[in-house]
Write an enzyme that holds these catalytic residues in place. Sequence first.
Site, PDB file in Angstrom:
ATOM      1  N   GLY A  71     -69.416 -98.547  47.543  1.00  0.00           N
ATOM      2  CA  GLY A  71     -68.314 -99.152  46.513  1.00  0.00           C
ATOM      3  C   GLY A  71     -67.166 -98.296  46.574  1.00  0.00           C
ATOM      4  O   GLY A  71     -67.550 -96.718  46.874  1.00  0.00           O
ATOM      5  N   ASN A 120     -65.885 -93.468  40.899  1.00  0.00           N
ATOM      6  CA  ASN A 120     -66.672 -94.574  41.681  1.00  0.00           C
ATOM      7  C   ASN A 120     -66.412 -95.734  40.811  1.00  0.00           C
ATOM      8  O   ASN A 120     -65.962 -95.985  39.771  1.00  0.00           O
ATOM      9  CB  ASN A 120     -67.999 -94.257  41.843  1.00  0.00           C
ATOM     10  CG  ASN A 120     -68.812 -94.290  40.502  1.00  0.00           C
ATOM     11  OD1 ASN A 120     -68.556 -93.756  39.617  1.00  0.00           O
ATOM     12  ND2 ASN A 120     -70.108 -94.803  40.825  1.00  0.00           N
ATOM     13  N   CYS A 153     -68.077 -97.868  38.666  1.00  0.00           N
ATOM     14  CA  CYS A 153     -68.505 -97.613  37.624  1.00  0.00           C
ATOM     15  C   CYS A 153     -68.204 -96.735  36.378  1.00  0.00           C
ATOM     16  O   CYS A 153     -68.670 -96.607  35.215  1.00  0.00           O
ATOM     17  CB  CYS A 153     -70.123 -98.122  37.404  1.00  0.00           C
ATOM     18  SG  CYS A 153     -70.673 -99.407  38.033  1.00  0.00           S
ATOM     19  N   GLU A 161     -68.947 -93.506  36.409  1.00  0.00           N
ATOM     20  CA  GLU A 161     -69.856 -92.009  36.021  1.00  0.00           C
ATOM     21  C   GLU A 161     -69.619 -90.925  37.062  1.00  0.00           C
ATOM     22  O   GLU A 161     -69.956 -89.797  36.872  1.00  0.00           O
ATOM     23  CB  GLU A 161     -71.049 -92.490  35.890  1.00  0.00           C
ATOM     24  CG  GLU A 161     -71.678 -92.595  37.271  1.00  0.00           C
ATOM     25  CD  GLU A 161     -71.792 -94.080  37.695  1.00  0.00           C
ATOM     26  OE1 GLU A 161     -72.322 -94.261  38.654  1.00  0.00           O
ATOM     27  OE2 GLU A 161     -70.935 -94.662  37.320  1.00  0.00           O
ATOM     28  N   PRO A 185     -75.134 -96.404  35.646  1.00  0.00           N
ATOM     29  CA  PRO A 185     -76.063 -97.624  35.143  1.00  0.00           C
ATOM     30  C   PRO A 185     -77.115 -97.895  36.623  1.00  0.00           C
ATOM     31  O   PRO A 185     -76.943 -97.754  37.863  1.00  0.00           O
ATOM     32  CB  PRO A 185     -75.050 -98.700  35.416  1.00  0.00           C
ATOM     33  CG  PRO A 185     -73.982 -98.181  36.461  1.00  0.00           C
ATOM     34  CD  PRO A 185     -73.830 -96.485  36.282  1.00  0.00           C
ATOM     35  N   THR A 186     -78.537 -98.062  35.978  1.00  0.00           N
ATOM     36  CA  THR A 186     -79.477 -98.050  37.109  1.00  0.00           C
ATOM     37  C   THR A 186     -79.625 -99.524  37.610  1.00  0.00           C
ATOM     38  O   THR A 186     -80.221 -99.920  38.559  1.00  0.00           O
ATOM     39  CB  THR A 186     -80.721 -97.533  36.462  1.00  0.00           C
ATOM     40  OG1 THR A 186     -80.855 -98.184  35.213  1.00  0.00           O
ATOM     41  CG2 THR A 186     -80.343 -96.131  36.354  1.00  0.00           C
TER      42      THR A 186
END
Length: 743
Positions: A126, A279, A281, A283, A426-427
């Site tokens: 991403g 990135n 998301c 973080e 986020p996993t």
Amino acid sequence: MEQAKSKGSIPGLSKNAATVLEKRYLRRDKDGNVLETPADMFRRVAVTIAAADKNFNSNADTAPLADTFYKLMTGFEFLPNSPTLMNAGRELGQLSACFVLPVGDSMEEIFESVKHTALIHKSGGGTGFSFSRLRPANDVVMSTTGISSGPLSFMRVFDVATETIKQGGTRRGANMGILRVDHPDIMDFIMCKADQKHLNNFNISVGLTEAFMKAVDADKDYEIINPRSGEVARTMNARKVFSRIVKQAWENGEPGIIFLDRLNRDNPTPAIGEIESTNPCGEQPLLPYESCNLGSINLGKMVKGGDVNWQKLKEVVRLAVHFLDNVIEVNNYPLPQIAEMTKGNRKIGLGVMGWADMLILLGLPYNSEQAIALGEKVMRFINDEGHAASRELAKVRGPFPNFKGSVYDKPGKDPMRNATVTTIAPTGTISIIANASSGVEPLFAVSFVRQVMDKNILIEVNPIFEKIATEKGFYSEELMQRIAEHGTVQDIADIPEEVRSVFVTAHDITPETHIEMQASFQKHTDNAVSKTVNFPNSATFDDVEKVYRLAYELDCKGVTIYRDGSRDEQVLSTGKKEEKSAPAPAFEEKHAIKRDRPKALKGWTYQMQTGCGPLYVTINEDKSGLFELFTTMGKAGGCAASQCEAIGRMVSLAWRSGVQARQVIKQLLGISCHAPSGFGDNKVLSCADAVAKAIQSHVMASGIDIDMEKSGVDRGACPECGGVVEHEGGCAVCRVCGYSECA
């Protein structure tokens, strides 16, 4: 341990995890046949990553380390990000999830970045971008004496490229788009996803500055800067701009906010460059052409005897840092510029999952002061031990090449192997594999309903809750059904109060608690913390603004919010929310009046291109309105044709029984199949989606008073399996099949 020993089953691997692994991770042949077991996959990854030790000692026996890495992963104590599990030891070999690319202010630079984006997405990564360097719309272009189309027009180019690439990939491409709050096009950027029809392959965030936030507090104007000239273009009222960000986030969860000055305050290598983006998301702040390899420790496995097992956590942290540094060595980078920048800084991002599980096992409610204090303590321990492990590696392998001039380059201080060590990501699917709660999020649900392939309804129950309920003697299928329908255990008297207090879910927690938990982990995280702040549907603008301000006050680096139902509510043409009517009594539903078919009807036929070929949709009307729908496939026979005929019959029955077009469209629009067709606004996801789009075109052409733009797919359901979707880190993730809209 020999390869053959990997053929057996893995203790603790849930049926759901096995399904996700088979669907998305395991190696297949050209015909789609699965060639490895989950154990084989973990062995493949462990052997490949351990082999990097030979880069520093050619005579090293890496078999024991491979065994250790294998046990670490199959014990679900630590898992790397998805590309590492998918690609380590395979031909592609691209192991990173996160990339940031520069977007320069020239046609050549922009389309070079588009090309690089396609290559990264093709490899399964991403991308994040800042579009802040692009001159604004209607600005001068000296080389052609024309005018600029601005950042938003070029974001659409990136979006279409992503849409095209992901149709043929195994992992969806996703983008982060950031624009500085002092860019002249900022208001258009804030509103660019308002209709939910454009830029669907982007998460967007506004890059806020300290100067802007101070102007918001003082209710003053701030300067808008033209990036082409660096000159002040005009001033705007900061509080009005901030209110617009809040209002739009309230509407549909976007844009998020990123505190740019804080990202650069903690930039470990300022001499190398300025951080402009993250990135997808949010973080992982990265320099242009930089990538990062992420992994997460399962905190639910770090509890022993009712307390945190600090010794075990220390051991896992040290092994995880070694693992992630090795990933940098064996990674096959999609661009030489990325290889150079990544190896120059060697950033890794060690985070956590299973935080909610740890709290439950310790008997601590997520929304308690003790939990927030423990979050800070646990993350300080992980960060300290991670930095210590990185310094130990530097003694053997040397510091990261850009160490000179970095924030670590101080007299008397041991050098670091990695410029950053910790990130809370986020996993998503890896927490499904580990059967753990996601990231630092609270539980999404204690129990929920899902429909499986044979149309049977299954009740999914949190494994810790099921164990406790069974041990305490209050477990029953009927109770689990009630919990699934209720959405919370907080007011179910059959459950002991001491159990209810620890099994709080995302919507049992105040938005302020979400931010306080995020801030507790951020205090000791090198990079940033991905966290979604959940709001009930009834939340107000002021509620959202309060959380944004609290995030700023508590030194968070960014915020993503999601107001329940904000992306799937039906909106009438007047702009008012449609009032939900009470369900019809069973008798009325059973005896609904069905209109008889007259001998002659007028109708229109629409040709729709699907992945199965052309589909012709005929819509007929009587004097009362829509009456019936017929479908004809371009090629006769087959499963697709029979399904389309079934859809036509059911739609016809619905219309003749008084169901509105809007309701039919909402049920069919967005259903996906294995063979989508087209891209952008013309994309058709399946035959059902094509029927919905044909009806949509018809009612719009007929002038029926309905806002069709808001009739999109229900974001509460997975488009692949219909399972429950969680919103985390600006992304929607299915806990059933592992689907993620952000890759």
